[in-house]
Structures are given as structure tokens and as C-alpha cells.
Scaffold this active site. Structure first.
Site, PDB file in Angstrom:
ATOM      1  N   PRO A 118       6.086  71.113 -37.916  1.00 23.15           N
ATOM      2  CA  PRO A 118       6.667  70.508 -36.739  1.00 23.15           C
ATOM      3  C   PRO A 118       7.946  69.760 -37.052  1.00 23.15           C
ATOM      4  O   PRO A 118       7.983  68.938 -37.958  1.00 23.15           O
ATOM      5  CB  PRO A 118       5.598  69.528 -36.260  1.00 23.15           C
ATOM      6  CG  PRO A 118       4.468  69.660 -37.209  1.00 23.15           C
ATOM      7  CD  PRO A 118       4.985  70.309 -38.416  1.00 23.15           C
ATOM      8  N   GLU A 119       8.946  70.075 -36.285  1.00 26.05           N
ATOM      9  CA  GLU A 119      10.160  69.286 -36.281  1.00 26.05           C
ATOM     10  C   GLU A 119      10.123  68.448 -35.002  1.00 26.05           C
ATOM     11  O   GLU A 119       9.101  68.417 -34.325  1.00 26.05           O
ATOM     12  CB  GLU A 119      11.386  70.209 -36.359  1.00 26.05           C
ATOM     13  CG  GLU A 119      11.328  71.111 -37.600  1.00 26.05           C
ATOM     14  CD  GLU A 119      12.525  72.030 -37.753  1.00 26.05           C
ATOM     15  OE1 GLU A 119      13.641  71.617 -37.423  1.00 26.05           O
ATOM     16  OE2 GLU A 119      12.339  73.177 -38.190  1.00 26.05           O
ATOM     17  N   HIS A 151     -10.708  72.699 -41.365  1.00 24.34           N
ATOM     18  CA  HIS A 151      -9.559  71.799 -41.463  1.00 24.34           C
ATOM     19  C   HIS A 151      -9.437  70.809 -40.311  1.00 24.34           C
ATOM     20  O   HIS A 151      -8.388  70.221 -40.115  1.00 24.34           O
ATOM     21  CB  HIS A 151      -8.250  72.588 -41.620  1.00 24.34           C
ATOM     22  CG  HIS A 151      -8.317  73.657 -42.655  1.00 24.34           C
ATOM     23  ND1 HIS A 151      -8.579  73.399 -43.979  1.00 24.34           N
ATOM     24  CD2 HIS A 151      -8.206  75.001 -42.552  1.00 24.34           C
ATOM     25  CE1 HIS A 151      -8.611  74.539 -44.648  1.00 24.34           C
ATOM     26  NE2 HIS A 151      -8.386  75.527 -43.811  1.00 24.34           N
ATOM     27  N   ARG A 171      -2.972  72.479 -44.609  1.00 22.40           N
ATOM     28  CA  ARG A 171      -2.333  72.178 -45.899  1.00 22.40           C
ATOM     29  C   ARG A 171      -2.429  70.701 -46.292  1.00 22.40           C
ATOM     30  O   ARG A 171      -2.122  70.350 -47.424  1.00 22.40           O
ATOM     31  CB  ARG A 171      -0.865  72.627 -45.860  1.00 22.40           C
ATOM     32  CG  ARG A 171      -0.757  74.147 -45.749  1.00 22.40           C
ATOM     33  CD  ARG A 171       0.675  74.608 -45.652  1.00 22.40           C
ATOM     34  NE  ARG A 171       1.388  74.454 -46.910  1.00 22.40           N
ATOM     35  CZ  ARG A 171       2.663  74.775 -47.071  1.00 22.40           C
ATOM     36  NH1 ARG A 171       3.364  75.244 -46.045  1.00 22.40           N
ATOM     37  NH2 ARG A 171       3.247  74.641 -48.230  1.00 22.40           N
ATOM     38  N   ARG A 209      30.659  63.087 -49.685  1.00 24.29           N
ATOM     39  CA  ARG A 209      29.362  63.649 -50.067  1.00 24.29           C
ATOM     40  C   ARG A 209      29.490  65.125 -50.380  1.00 24.29           C
ATOM     41  O   ARG A 209      30.112  65.885 -49.655  1.00 24.29           O
ATOM     42  CB  ARG A 209      28.324  63.364 -48.984  1.00 24.29           C
ATOM     43  CG  ARG A 209      28.106  61.851 -48.931  1.00 24.29           C
ATOM     44  CD  ARG A 209      27.004  61.432 -48.034  1.00 24.29           C
ATOM     45  NE  ARG A 209      25.710  61.928 -48.414  1.00 24.29           N
ATOM     46  CZ  ARG A 209      24.570  61.322 -48.097  1.00 24.29           C
ATOM     47  NH1 ARG A 209      24.596  60.183 -47.424  1.00 24.29           N
ATOM     48  NH2 ARG A 209      23.433  61.833 -48.424  1.00 24.29           N
TER      49      ARG A 209
END
Length: 275
Positions: free
Chosen positions: A2-3, A91, A115, A156
Site C-alpha cells: 500500500p502506498e 495470516h 509477509r 543531491r
DNA sequence: AGGTAAACCTGGACGC
DNA sequence: TGCGTCCAGGTTTACC
């Protein structure tokens, strides 16, 4: 997985079922996810009324008078609101049972994460958890714009894609949406962050906002296992222009999309449209 | 300080 | 069918 759009979709799905409701009990089927689950989740959360479901970056916060449960979905986590007697699946690590009330049956907020890169932590009332302390601005806020990116990026040398995915620069942008935003803005993901012009950072910030908002409107992106709290997938996948399309023709110019690893993450871009 | 890579963990896709 | 390898939406931690 998920973002920001997937976490925001989760928040919106949770809100009507959770906000204003009281925690009846907490069941931990294992003592840890990414980190040990702190004692407060079992000792303080039960009995508390959840006053708000908030999102900061990719974290969700369940606010109560005693403090906030802090959740991150990692790569494979999902939260669902289910009838209290729903059978457990593989899970399903944590249940936060919600008390029944006059107009709603008992339900359970269930955290599934194959995970286990996700976490469930506790933020005491009045505190800011250390994980939240050094985060950059929200990408959909006015604090995030091209001038901000330009100023922060000077000198940068890291690739601009790595810079954009750095949560201390701006939060919520992960591997999918970084690729998409750079494609829309026409910037090569390999370019050093310090060598992108102010004008192009303005375009990039606008692309980030546009894509994240559009993905939220579609309920996020479901690649494998992302589902919203009501079990629905996200529908943004069909609108992805670059992510996952290495070797296919560029949607803009037809040139084959390139694929390479940048900062340990698979990256796809058009060598012709993105400079 | 900035930059890079390893580490955490499971399951699915793929090649042989 | 089975086994080995590689890959996956994230981010901390350690090291240079």
C-alpha cells in the site's frame, strides 16, 4: 503493497464502521509483526471509544482518549471490517473487536498480513511516535509543491526517483506512484535530484498530486492482495501508464518502455519521453 | 549527512 | 508434480 492511495482507501472504508465505536476486546494471534506488539494494545485499548480514524503518511491511527493505535500495512497488509463470527484465514494476525450497539451488530477489525512487514504500535496520548517524527509533508497539502522539491534537492546526487520515494522528503509516494508521476512529468528516474530544474519540479509536484488523487478516487491499485475494508479491490491498475509495463510500447510515443533497478526497486520509464 | 545495500517474510510465477 | 530461483505495493538499520 500500500502506498498513500491504498492507505487512504483503507481509512475511508474503516471510518464509518469504526469511528465512534467502542473496542470490546483485542485478540493477538501472534505477539509480533515487524516489531513486537506493545502491551498497551492489550491493556489500554479495550474499553476505549475510537474517536477518529486518521492517516499520516502510510500510517493509520485509531485515536482514543488513552492514546492511538498506530498501524502500517507494510507490503502485504490489509484491514477488513467483518461480522464478528467470520472464520479466520491464514495470516489473520490481529482482531480488534468492536462492541455492538443499538443499530450495529458486533464486528471485528481484522489485520491480515502474509509477509508481516506491517506493524501495530501504540502512541501515548499527547505523544508523537518516533516513526512519525521525521516525515516530510503530505503530498496533497499546500506545503508540498515544486518550489519545496527544488529547494530540498539542491546538491543531491541520488536519482530523482529515490529522492521522491524518500519519506522524509514527501510521504506516501511508493514504487508505483513514483514511476507514474515521473512518467507524467517527463523526467527520467535516473536523473540526479539536484539536476532537475525548478520548472520541472513544479510539473513533478503537480503530477504527484494528480495521480495520487486520481488513484484515491479509484479506490487504489490492486496488484495482488490489496483490498479495502469492505472487500473491494482498487481500480487504478487499469490506468497505470508505466509501472509494470517494461518492454511494452510507451503510451505516449510508442517507443519500448525501459526497465531497470534504481535504488533496489524495479523501475520502468520511457527513454524518449523522459529526460 | 547523504548514499547505498542488506535485512525482515511469505507466496506466486516461472523454468527445468 | 516437484524443486529451485526470482520477484513483489516498504522501511529500518548498518555501513561507507
Amino acid at each position: 503493497m500500500p502506498e498513500l492511495p491504498e492507505v487512504e482507501t483503507t481509512r475511508r472504508g474503516l471510518q464509518p464502521h469504526v469511528e465512534g465505536h467502542r473496542v470490546a476486546s483485542v485478540l493477538l494471534r501472534r505477539p509480533d509483526l515487524r516489531w513486537p506488539i506493545p502491551r498497551e494494545i492489550e491493556s489500554l485499548l479495550p474499553g476505549q471509544r475510537i474517536s477518529a480514524v486518521r492517516r499520516r503518511a502510510k500510517y493509520l491511527l485509531l485515536d482514543t482518549d488513552a492514546g492511538s493505535a498506530l498501524l502500517h500495512l507494510g507490503m502485504s497488509g490489509s484491514l477488513r471490517v467483518l461480522p464478528a463470527d467470520t472464520p479466520v484465514r491464514a495470516h489473520d494476525h490481529v482482531d480488534i473487536a468492536l462492541a455492538a450497539s443499538i443499530d450495529t451488530p458486533a464486528r471485528v477489525l481484522r489485520f491480515n498480513d502474509p509477509r508481516r512487514f506491517g506493524c501495530l504500535l501504540w502512541q501515548a496520548a499527547g505523544d508523537v511516535h518516533s516513526l512519525l517524527a521525521r516525515l516530510g509533508p503530505e503530498p496533497l497539502s499546500d506545503a508540498f509543491d515544486g518550489d519545496y522539491l527544488f529547494a530540498l534537492s539542491r546538491q543531491r546526487k541520488a536519482p530523482v526517483k529515490t529522492f521522491l520515494m524518500d519519506q522524509s522528503v514527501v510521504v506516501g509516494v511508493g514504487n508505483i506512484y513514483a514511476a507514474e508521476a515521473l512518467f507524467v512529468a517527463g523526467i527520467s528516474p535516473l536523473r540526479a535530484a539536484g539536476k532537475v530544474s525548478r520548472e520541472r519540479y513544479v510539473a513533478l509536484a503537480e503530477a504527484v498530486k494528480l495521480i495520487l488523487q486520481r488513484a484515491i478516487d479509484r479506490g487504489g491499485t490492486t496488484l495482488r492482495d490489496f483490498i479495502s475494508p469492505d472487500g473491494a479491490p482498487g481500480y487504478f491498475e487499469q490506468e497505470l501508464l508505466a509501472y509494470g509495463r517494461g518492454g511494452q510500447p510507451c503510451p505516449r510515443c510508442g517507443h519500448a518502455l525501459r526497465q531497470a533497478s534504481i535504488g533496489q526497486r524495479a523501475t520502468v520509464w520511457c527513454g524518449r519521453c523522459q529526460r
